[in-house]
Design an enzyme around this catalytic site. Sequence first.
Site, PDB file in Angstrom:
ATOM      1  N   LYS A 140      -9.910  35.057 -58.403  1.00  0.00           N
ATOM      2  CA  LYS A 140     -10.844  35.730 -57.498  1.00  0.00           C
ATOM      3  C   LYS A 140     -10.146  36.862 -56.750  1.00  0.00           C
ATOM      4  O   LYS A 140      -9.135  36.651 -56.093  1.00  0.00           O
ATOM      5  CB  LYS A 140     -11.432  34.724 -56.501  1.00  0.00           C
ATOM      6  N   ILE A 141     -10.734  38.044 -56.867  1.00  0.00           N
ATOM      7  CA  ILE A 141     -10.240  39.240 -56.176  1.00  0.00           C
ATOM      8  C   ILE A 141     -11.376  39.791 -55.329  1.00  0.00           C
ATOM      9  O   ILE A 141     -12.491  39.983 -55.828  1.00  0.00           O
ATOM     10  CB  ILE A 141      -9.763  40.304 -57.189  1.00  0.00           C
TER      11      ILE A 141
END
Length: 372
Positions: A140-141
């Site tokens: 997750k970014i």
Amino acid sequence: MTDALKRLSDEGVAIWLDDLSRKRITSGNLAELIDQSHVVGVTTNPSIFQKAISSGDGYEQQLTDLAARKVTVDEAIRMITTADVRDAADILRPVFDATEGQDGRVSIEVDPRLAHETTATIAEAKQLAWLVDRPNTLIKIPATKAGLPAITEVIGKGISVNVTLIFSLERYREVMDAYLAGLEKAKAAGLDLSEIHSVASFFVSRVDSEIDKRLDGIGTDEAKALKGKAALANARLAYEAYEEVFSSERWTALDRAHANKQRPLWASTGVKDPAYKDTLYVVDLVAPGTVNTMPEATLEATADHGEVSGDTIRGTYEQARAELDAVAKLGISYDDVVQLLEDEGVEKFEASWNDLLKSTEAELKRLAPAED
């Protein structure tokens, strides 16, 4: 109990659970949800891990071992969280295999303190992918300005990504552009595009929470009539943008190279206002090729009394635009709302991470062996 969830799945909505803990893994609960409730993925975030680890359930032995090794608190947290994600990924592996990599995935977030640092985010994403070492992981970014080039770079290296904290339609288009740019880099590097996957987590309920608060402040009948409409309108217009981008000539060239579409994922789907039906952000956001990640209470509510009546997104775009325009005409700035929500989202995850650091540090000290 699960007829509504099956109907949701049949409509092309992948049901993911927005929660993870060691107890959920070891008790067999996660396997049960996969088997009985059509759950085909798991998302985590710093707040979820803070709650899970602070509860202490199932973490004592690992914390004791980490304390004996005198690891840093940052290393301890990464060892604990990646262990949970690895185990959950193994439980979901049959789903991953059956769906050819589309589902059966577990998401883990880069350190939220790096949300405004591109280079550090890229390095952290690579490290997390290496640490978890499972093909069915999504890193997750956050969809901050600094996160966008990181998304391109990480996708370009063949690492699958869950882009998180998307609130605005403009930023969502930038996220899709970053994904396509990453695929183009991966293609130029000779990577197999069919193995790269991504979802774009478009946050829903928080939009209503903020806009409803401002509508209440205006207080007119016209303002009150718009409550509970902005979040759905925003998400529906995001799906319109998704349809547009993934039918473009640019996409067609990547599609010929066996690339995967970046699916819209509806996040923050637990209803905050008790005046609204508890399945609002599930049954009113049904369209093929989407993911809905739900807290367990929302999953149970949908199973119990969710009314799934087919596609509730396509065909609503004109109405959605009219609703957002009506909100703007009352003096509520869309740009101000979505920027505030992004800033708050990053701050909340960072605060949760800092709380997790403090509570883990205290546990490591408590469990540290006596000096010889």
